[in-house]
Scaffold this motif. Structure first.
Motif, mmCIF file in Angstrom:
data_model
loop_
_atom_site.group_PDB
_atom_site.id
_atom_site.type_symbol
_atom_site.label_atom_id
_atom_site.label_comp_id
_atom_site.label_asym_id
_atom_site.label_seq_id
_atom_site.Cartn_x
_atom_site.Cartn_y
_atom_site.Cartn_z
ATOM 1 N N ILE A 229 -3.222 28.043 19.453
ATOM 2 C CA ILE A 229 -2.064 27.329 18.937
ATOM 3 C C ILE A 229 -1.263 28.194 17.964
ATOM 4 O O ILE A 229 -1.803 29.122 17.365
ATOM 5 C CB ILE A 229 -2.469 26.017 18.235
ATOM 6 N N ASN A 230 0.001 27.860 17.823
ATOM 7 C CA ASN A 230 0.888 28.533 16.871
ATOM 8 C C ASN A 230 1.102 27.709 15.608
ATOM 9 O O ASN A 230 1.363 28.260 14.544
ATOM 10 C CB ASN A 230 2.260 28.806 17.500
ATOM 11 N N ASN A 231 0.994 26.390 15.756
ATOM 12 C CA ASN A 231 1.153 25.521 14.592
ATOM 13 C C ASN A 231 -0.235 25.213 14.029
ATOM 14 O O ASN A 231 -0.982 24.412 14.575
ATOM 15 C CB ASN A 231 1.868 24.220 14.954
ATOM 16 N N GLU B 112 -7.543 35.167 11.675
ATOM 17 C CA GLU B 112 -7.737 35.443 13.101
ATOM 18 C C GLU B 112 -6.401 35.704 13.795
ATOM 19 O O GLU B 112 -6.344 36.375 14.820
ATOM 20 C CB GLU B 112 -8.422 34.256 13.779
ATOM 21 N N SER B 113 -5.310 35.150 13.239
ATOM 22 C CA SER B 113 -3.993 35.258 13.867
ATOM 23 C C SER B 113 -3.276 36.526 13.416
ATOM 24 O O SER B 113 -2.215 36.484 12.793
ATOM 25 C CB SER B 113 -3.156 34.026 13.499
ATOM 26 N N THR B 114 -3.892 37.657 13.730
ATOM 27 C CA THR B 114 -3.354 38.938 13.250
ATOM 28 C C THR B 114 -2.239 39.492 14.128
ATOM 29 O O THR B 114 -1.589 40.472 13.745
ATOM 30 C CB THR B 114 -4.482 39.986 13.172
ATOM 31 N N ASP B 115 -1.991 38.877 15.295
ATOM 32 C CA ASP B 115 -0.979 39.422 16.203
ATOM 33 C C ASP B 115 0.366 38.695 16.071
ATOM 34 O O ASP B 115 1.257 38.905 16.885
ATOM 35 C CB ASP B 115 -1.467 39.355 17.649
ATOM 36 N N HIS B 116 0.527 37.849 15.068
ATOM 37 C CA HIS B 116 1.809 37.178 14.890
ATOM 38 C C HIS B 116 2.854 38.171 14.371
ATOM 39 O O HIS B 116 2.513 39.181 13.760
ATOM 40 C CB HIS B 116 1.671 36.005 13.920
ATOM 41 N N THR B 117 4.118 37.860 14.598
ATOM 42 C CA THR B 117 5.204 38.723 14.138
ATOM 43 C C THR B 117 6.048 38.060 13.062
ATOM 44 O O THR B 117 6.802 38.736 12.356
ATOM 45 C CB THR B 117 6.131 39.108 15.312
ATOM 46 N N PHE B 118 5.931 36.741 12.947
ATOM 47 C CA PHE B 118 6.699 35.994 11.948
ATOM 48 C C PHE B 118 5.910 34.740 11.583
ATOM 49 O O PHE B 118 5.161 34.202 12.408
ATOM 50 C CB PHE B 118 8.077 35.604 12.502
ATOM 51 N N PHE B 119 6.085 34.290 10.350
ATOM 52 C CA PHE B 119 5.339 33.104 9.915
ATOM 53 C C PHE B 119 6.164 32.261 8.959
ATOM 54 O O PHE B 119 7.138 32.727 8.354
ATOM 55 C CB PHE B 119 4.022 33.521 9.239
ATOM 56 N N SER B 120 5.762 31.032 8.821
ATOM 57 C CA SER B 120 6.294 30.162 7.769
ATOM 58 C C SER B 120 5.116 29.557 7.034
ATOM 59 O O SER B 120 4.062 29.298 7.632
ATOM 60 C CB SER B 120 7.182 29.049 8.354
ATOM 61 N N LEU C 193 -3.825 34.130 0.825
ATOM 62 C CA LEU C 193 -3.260 33.643 2.088
ATOM 63 C C LEU C 193 -2.112 34.527 2.553
ATOM 64 O O LEU C 193 -2.056 34.944 3.723
ATOM 65 C CB LEU C 193 -2.777 32.203 1.907
ATOM 66 N N LEU C 194 -1.195 34.854 1.638
ATOM 67 C CA LEU C 194 -0.052 35.691 2.023
ATOM 68 C C LEU C 194 -0.458 37.126 2.314
ATOM 69 O O LEU C 194 0.148 37.789 3.168
ATOM 70 C CB LEU C 194 1.009 35.650 0.916
ATOM 71 N N THR C 195 -1.489 37.602 1.652
ATOM 72 C CA THR C 195 -2.007 38.937 1.957
ATOM 73 C C THR C 195 -2.485 38.995 3.402
ATOM 74 O O THR C 195 -2.233 39.964 4.129
ATOM 75 C CB THR C 195 -3.149 39.305 1.001
ATOM 76 N N ALA C 196 -3.166 37.937 3.835
ATOM 77 C CA ALA C 196 -3.639 37.857 5.213
ATOM 78 C C ALA C 196 -2.477 37.791 6.200
ATOM 79 O O ALA C 196 -2.484 38.454 7.247
ATOM 80 C CB ALA C 196 -4.541 36.639 5.387
ATOM 81 N N GLY D 274 -0.107 43.058 8.540
ATOM 82 C CA GLY D 274 0.496 43.981 9.495
ATOM 83 C C GLY D 274 1.964 44.228 9.227
ATOM 84 O O GLY D 274 2.680 44.705 10.117
ATOM 85 N N GLY D 275 2.414 43.883 8.044
ATOM 86 C CA GLY D 275 3.816 44.077 7.690
ATOM 87 C C GLY D 275 4.736 42.994 8.209
ATOM 88 O O GLY D 275 5.959 43.182 8.283
#
Length: 479
Positions: A135-137, A181-189, A232-235, A239-240
């Motif tokens: 999931i993304n959410n 675990e969600s290390t392959d995301h490119t953007f987050f909120s 949390l934000l460090t995690a 990956g930048g």
């Protein structure tokens, strides 16, 4: 049933051009992701991010969550798929929620519980149908920043809506570990932290200390909030990655706190009642409340939405609230257990249910039904402190910031758009759902647009806004 209760000027200019020119040359900015990458967007948050409304989480609310609305707009600038842990159509009412059933003769709204097509797999402990696909959410209703490192939070003894998306063989996993675990995301909120204040406020501060002490309903210590939020934000940025984070709104500006007070004032005026008595804090002392103090800006007192069932009983000889609380605290329907629990509560809080409710120091209005001036100050102080932490993190990490506190403060007096009036008023304000805390689908659409505005500004993007009127407000019963 329970009783509750910038384009207009530009368009004009364009019209003038069309009337005065045979060959107008109008440039419209193209949609663009700017410096952001929306290929894989994930959302972190609580019930607001999940799309909860009307006192529950259900499929329609999930579909209209602000992350889902944003993800659809991200698609126009290269965004990818966005998967949510949706309830099935057969179990579309999810946890259950409340609906508007009608109005009393006096015009007070009447709500009813929706109990069919639920997603409950166990009644005790209350557990919901599992959803174990990617999931993304990642929103979890009720979660606090204080909870993100709690082992077992996704177990059957933890948060049932985190347990729902947690594999049985990984029940000890923390929410932070799940995010990591969600290390392959490119953007987050991230919109997290509301419950670190809200849980205290919506319970009138009654469960922070004393006999009914509950850490889950206490304000989170600042050091814990700061450390956990930073981790949390460090995690999320390991990956930048880019993202948007949101501040905590002023919780006392929502209908949950402002709706019932006027009816209490009316009752007092009709019966020549100069003031009522209420417990305060954890219930160790009593305060007098004059009519002018109710919803007042200075030294005011709010009657919570949960007080709607008890406020009409002022002046009667009753112990209804304490009987209801005894059932809740004892978690039992056994009459003997409930009576023993009730006796303990009455003795601890020195309550005499034969005295007139709210008019006697012997039978005061319970602390959980009111938020007094001292408790409001506790909420304001925590909100300001936590928001300073959030803003500092946004600055330090170069993230977009949606100042939800400033936004919701700006709508307190109401506004109009496309001929529709909006305000924080219960039901008629169009922004908040029947629980008085969570937005309507249209309210979430406004939130999505504000977040998009913050993202566009920070990352030189041009993600298009959505038309809020395509989303509903409160549903009225069919006549």
């Amino acid at each position: 049933m329970k009783k509750f209760f910038y384009k207009s000027s530009a368009l004009a200019l364009f019209a003038g051009v069309l009337l005065t020119s045979c060959d107008p040359d109008i440039d419209t900015p193209a949609s663009s992701a700017g410096e952001a990458d929306f290929t894989k967007y994930i959302a972190i948050g609580n019930s607001l991010t999940a799309g909860q409304g009307d006192g529950g989480l259900y499929r329609e609310g999930q579909i209209n969550s602000y992350p889902a609305i944003m993800a659809e707009q991200f698609r126009t600038v290269g965004g990818g798929d966005f998967t949510q842990p949706l309830f099935t159509e057969e179990q579309r009412n999810g946890t259950g929620y409340i609906r508007l059933a009608g109005f009393t003769a006096q015009g007070s709204p009447i709500t009813a519980n929706v109990t069919e097509n639920l997603a409950i797999r166990s009644a005790s402990p209350r557990l919901y149908t599992k959803y174990l696909e990617p999931i993304n959410n990642l929103a979890v209703p009720d979660i606090k920043v204080a909870d993100i490192k709690t082992a077992g939070y996704g177990s059957t003894q933890g948060n049932p809506l985190f347990e729902r998306i947690t594999p049985d063989n990984n029940a000890s996993q923390t929410y932070l570990q799940r995010v990591q675990e969600s290390t392959d995301h490119t953007f987050f909120s991230v919109w997290l932290g509301n419950n670190d204040v809200l849980a205290y406020a919506t319970s009138g501060g009654a469960f922070s200390g004393g006999m009914l002490n509950s850490p889950a309903r206490s304000i989170t210590p600042t050091a814990t909030f700061d450390a956990n939020y930073s981790e949390l934000l460090t995690a999320l940025t390991a990956g930048g990655q880019e993202g948007v984070i949101a501040t905590i709104p002023d919780v006392t500006a929502i209908p949950f706190f402002t709706t019932v007070g006027p009816s209490v004032q009316q009752l007092m005026a009709a019966n020549n009642i100069p003031g009522v008595v209420a417990l305060t804090g954890s219930g160790s002392s009593r305060i007098q409340i004059a009519p002018a103090q109710i919803n007042a800006a200075q030294n005011g007192v709010y009657f919570l939405l949960t007080s709607a069932a008890y406020a009409p009983l002022v002046g009667q000889r009753t112990g209804k609230y304490w009987r209801d609380l005894a059932r809740q605290v004892s978690s039992s329907q056994d009459p003997v257990v409930v009576r023993l629990t009730l006796a303990g509560l009455l003795a601890n809080f020195q309550v005499d249910t034969t005295a007139m409710f709210g008019l006697s120091i012997g039978n005061p209005i319970p602390s959980a039904l009111v938020l007094d001036a001292t408790e409001q100050q506790n909420v304001r102080t925590a909100t300001e402190t936590f928001n300073n932490i959030i803003k500092a993190q946004a600055d330090a990490r170069g993230l977009a910031l949606f100042d939800a506190n400033a936004y919701f403060d700006s709508v307190k007096t109401g506004f109009g758009k496309n001929g529709v009036a909006y305000s924080p008023a219960f039901i008629t304000g169009n922004l908040f759902s029947l629980d008085g805390v969570h937005p309507t689908p249209r309210g979430y659409a406004f939130v999505a647009n504000e977040m998009i505005r913050a993202i566009n500004s920070k990352y030189n993007a041009n993600v298009p806004a959505i038309d809020e009127t395509q989303y509903r407000t409160v549903l009225f019963p069919v006549q």
